[in-house]
Enzyme design. Structure first.
Site, PDB file in Angstrom:
ATOM      1  N   TYR A 155       0.826  -1.208   0.000  1.00  0.00           N
ATOM      2  CA  TYR A 155       0.000   0.000   0.000  1.00  0.00           C
ATOM      3  C   TYR A 155       0.860   1.257   0.000  1.00  0.00           C
ATOM      4  CZ  TYR A 155      -3.531   3.408   1.406  1.00  0.00           C
ATOM      5  OH  TYR A 155      -4.357   4.508   1.459  1.00  0.00           O
ATOM      6  N   LYS A 159       1.119   4.127  -2.969  1.00  0.00           N
ATOM      7  CA  LYS A 159       0.746   5.528  -2.779  1.00  0.00           C
ATOM      8  C   LYS A 159       1.936   6.458  -3.040  1.00  0.00           C
ATOM      9  CE  LYS A 159      -3.604   5.103  -1.956  1.00  0.00           C
ATOM     10  NZ  LYS A 159      -4.609   5.655  -2.891  1.00  0.00           N
TER      11      LYS A 159
END
Length: 257
Positions: A155, A159
């Protein structure tokens, strides 16, 4: 800063991941300031629920942003619409595990949605903006792309990639009059974070409450932000003349290092 109604009123905005959470809040905020909103997501029922909150001006379109053919079909279906605002919000949290325990398919799934999905939507909807010499793209990144978050490597890496995509794309299309920016929320209160805290508690042998307390302890306000706050920040980005290639940190003061 210009009034939101003057900036977004009468324009058509496309919001991905609009069936719930941040996407729903952003769509409601844009519609509240007079935008016609196209609600995009993989499942029709949640989109219909969001549309019901907005009213008859909302339009729904199912799409898997990670699938090039699906995104192209979305663009073809909206060829008659002048999409001048794109909010790339669709994203998934991915696994909660140490990197050595993350499976390749889990890694690929996170990047497919969070990064490739952003790229594909930009690729499909930027050309008309460039031809008109105007438009706005807001990518929803995360403060987790700017600081360590153990157990969430796919994750956080995805990002960080969104942040890199945003700054570089801004320099590619800015000269043509298209603004590209990002908003980086901190932990957002809601079902998604509740699930993450449960996973983290299981991984570390603590309780969900302890996992949450440890997570928000690094925020100056000692709390999570709300979906409505993120939506307000997204609209504010659109109202700031000259803002391009910027990232707005909306994290309740979460330490970004």
């Amino acid at each position: 800063m210009r009034a939101a109604e003057d900036v977004v009123g009468g324009r058509t905005a496309l919001v991905t991941g609009a069936g719930n959470g941040l996407g729903r809040a952003i769509a409601l905020a844009l519609a509240g300031h007079g935008a016609r909103v196209v609600l995009v997501g993989r499942q029709e029922d949640p989109l219909r629920q969001t549309a019901a909150l907005i009213g008859p001006t909302a339009r729904i379109a199912t799409c898997d942003v990670a699938d090039p053919a699906s995104v192209q079909a979305l663009a073809d279906g909206l060829a008659g619409e002048e999409i001048s605002i794109v909010v790339n919000n669709a994203g998934i949290a991915g696994p909660v595990a140490d990197l050595t325990e993350v499976q390749p398919h889990e890694w690929d799934e996170v990047f497919a949605v969070n990064v490739r999905g952003t790229y594909l939507v930009c690729r499909a909807f930027l050309p008309p903006m460039l031809a008109r010499g105007a438009g706005d793209v807001v990518n929803i990144a995360s403060v987790s792309g700017k600081r360590p978050l153990p157990g969430r490597t796919p994750y956080t890496a995805s990002k960080m990639a969104v942040l890199g995509l945003t700054t570089t794309l801004a320099h590619e299309v800015g000269p043509a009059g298209v603004m590209v920016n990002s908003v980086s929320p901190g932990p957002v209160a809601g079902d998604r974070m509740t699930r993450n805290f449960a996973r983290e508690a299981q991984r570390t042998g603590t309780s969900p409450a302890q996992a949450e307390e440890q997570f928000v302890a690094r925020a100056a306000l000692r709390r999570m932000v709300t979906a409505e706050e993120v939506a307000t920040a997204t609209v504010a980005v659109l109202c700031m003349p000259g803002l391009c290639g910027a990232d707005i940190d909306l994290s309740a003061g979460m330490v970004a290092r």
